[in-house]
Design a protein around this motif. Sequence first.
Motif, short mmCIF file in Angstrom:
data_model
loop_
_atom_site.label_atom_id
_atom_site.label_comp_id
_atom_site.label_asym_id
_atom_site.label_seq_id
_atom_site.Cartn_x
_atom_site.Cartn_y
_atom_site.Cartn_z
N TRP A 66 2.20 10.08 3.02
CA TRP A 66 1.10 9.20 2.61
C TRP A 66 1.47 7.73 2.85
N CYS A 67 2.70 7.38 2.56
CA CYS A 67 3.13 6.00 2.77
C CYS A 67 3.11 5.64 4.26
N PRO A 87 0.82 -1.22 0.00
CA PRO A 87 0.00 0.00 0.00
C PRO A 87 0.85 1.26 0.00
N CYS A 88 2.04 1.20 0.54
CA CYS A 88 2.92 2.39 0.55
C CYS A 88 3.31 2.80 -0.86
N LYS A 131 1.59 2.20 -3.60
CA LYS A 131 0.38 2.71 -4.26
C LYS A 131 0.02 4.11 -3.77
N ALA A 132 0.32 4.41 -2.51
CA ALA A 132 -0.08 5.70 -1.94
C ALA A 132 0.86 6.84 -2.34
N CYS A 133 2.05 6.53 -2.75
CA CYS A 133 3.03 7.59 -3.04
C CYS A 133 2.62 8.37 -4.29
N GLU A 136 1.07 6.88 6.46
CA GLU A 136 -0.34 6.75 6.84
C GLU A 136 -0.93 5.39 6.48
N VAL A 137 -0.53 4.84 5.34
CA VAL A 137 -1.15 3.59 4.89
C VAL A 137 -0.40 2.34 5.33
N CYS A 138 0.78 2.48 5.87
CA CYS A 138 1.55 1.29 6.29
C CYS A 138 0.81 0.60 7.44
N PRO A 139 0.40 -0.67 7.23
CA PRO A 139 -0.35 -1.36 8.29
C PRO A 139 0.51 -1.76 9.47
#
Length: 149
Positions: free
Chosen positions: A91-92, A60-61, A63-65, A94-97
């Motif tokens: 952004w990365c 997801p990181c 994809k979010a960048c 924020e989305v890192c689980p």
Amino acid sequence: MERRYIQCDRDKCTGCLICEFACSASKEGSFDLERSRIHVIQPTPSMIAVAVCQFCRNSPCIKACPRDALSRDEATHTLKLEKARCAGCGWCIEVCPFGAITLDESTKSVIMCDLCLDHPQPRCIEVCPQKALRLYVSKRKQSREPTGG
């Protein structure tokens, strides 16, 4: 596709932070815990865990960048950061689980584990006095794509 990442045995980890100091010293040349790629988390006195990149299959990181600064190294299956492209937008992060990406305030770019590919094994694993850290290797067969017609 083989995926490797660092795992922590919670029963062995004492939360000594030696892994964090070794990481920052190895990667940044200083004992600065905020610049470590692994972080010991202790939400309660009896619970210890580590936050470190798990090299997620769906990334997801990446994809979010918004500036395409992150990519997957196909040879090592680790993440690559093109620092010139990173704006430090977070952004990365924020989305890192796993909470494994941090912002380096001094450079305004993100930092994350690269498994110390320039060493025989990650420094955090080498120095852990309790042998609580290990390199986990997950092998999953790639699904076949439909070939069409």
